[in-house]
Structures are given as structure tokens and as C-alpha cells.
Scaffold this motif. Structure first.
Motif, PDB file in Angstrom:
ATOM      1  N   ALA A  65       0.850  -1.190   0.000  1.00 29.20           N
ATOM      2  CA  ALA A  65       0.000   0.000   0.000  1.00 29.20           C
ATOM      3  C   ALA A  65       0.886   1.239   0.000  1.00 29.20           C
ATOM      4  O   ALA A  65       2.051   1.193   0.398  1.00 29.20           O
ATOM      5  N   PRO A  82       1.458  -0.019  -5.057  1.00 29.03           N
ATOM      6  CA  PRO A  82       0.925  -1.329  -4.672  1.00 29.03           C
ATOM      7  C   PRO A  82       0.959  -2.323  -5.830  1.00 29.03           C
ATOM      8  O   PRO A  82       0.616  -2.002  -6.964  1.00 29.03           O
ATOM      9  N   SER A 104       3.285   0.652   2.978  1.00 30.54           N
ATOM     10  CA  SER A 104       3.353  -0.632   3.679  1.00 30.54           C
ATOM     11  C   SER A 104       4.008  -1.627   2.755  1.00 30.54           C
ATOM     12  O   SER A 104       3.648  -1.717   1.573  1.00 30.54           O
TER      13      SER A 104
END
Length: 109
Positions: A65, A82, A104
Motif C-alpha cells: 500500500a 501497490p 506498507s
């Protein structure tokens, strides 16, 4: 890489303890598992993060992400979104990460 003596297992990343790592700006939160010599991490970077060092460790990195910018010591920059990944070997090319929005990642090294 050879993966030996590793029985089937499941990792619930949200249940692992986290460790906070300060960057030059912002921070990274790591949730880490070790499987013999293999380190596997879920890394969450805060918005505005900039690494405080040039990393020479090899990684296979997958962006879950956000958006991550990876700068190589020679000045080249790459942006991961992503679904994108990169791989680099130990001592192959020094690199450092930054993100304006946060990111992330899933990292194997």
C-alpha cells in the motif's frame, strides 16, 4: 536462496509485536519473523519518511500500500506502487527509501 527445515506455518502480522525505527525524517514500524537465516518483515513507513542510512543489505521487497521511492547511491530513483516489487543483492547497490504519503511493504532478507 534455499529454504530448508521450514514447516508449514501461518503468520498473523497484526498479532506480532512491533518495533519503531526512526528515520532521518519520520519512522518505520517493523513486525518481524525469523525463519532460520531468513528475516521476513511487514514494514509500515510514516508519511514523510526518509531513511537515515544507505542500506547495503539484499532484499526482496513488495509494496502492499502507499508509494515508496527508492534512491540508489548513484542517483537513480524508482517509485513502487501497490503490487510492484524490487530485488537487490547484498552489497550490490546501496539504496535508501523515502515516502511522502506513507507505505506498507512485505520484505524478505
Amino acid at each position: 536462496m534455499e529454504i530448508n527445515n521450514l514447516p508449514f506455518g501461518i503468520t498473523d502480522w497484526e498479532q506480532l509485536p512491533s518495533t519503531l525505527h526512526a528515520g532521518e525524517r519520520g519512522s518505520a514500524t517493523w513486525r518481524t519473523q525469523h525463519f532460520g537465516p531468513i528475516r521476513v518483515r511487514r514494514v509500515d513507513y510514516s508519511a514523510g519518511y526518509l531513511a537515515d542510512h544507505w542500506c547495503r543489505k539484499g532484499h526482496i521487497l513488495f509494496c502492499l500500500a502507499g508509494e515508496l521511492t527508492t534512491e540508489l547511491e548513484d542517483g537513480r530513483c524508482f517509485v513502487l506502487k501497490p503490487g510492484m516489487s524490487y530485488q537487490v543483492g547484498d552489497n550490490a547497490e546501496a539504496h535508501r527509501s523515502s515516502t511522502e504519503l506513507g507505505a506498507s511493504l512485505f520484505v524478505v532478507d
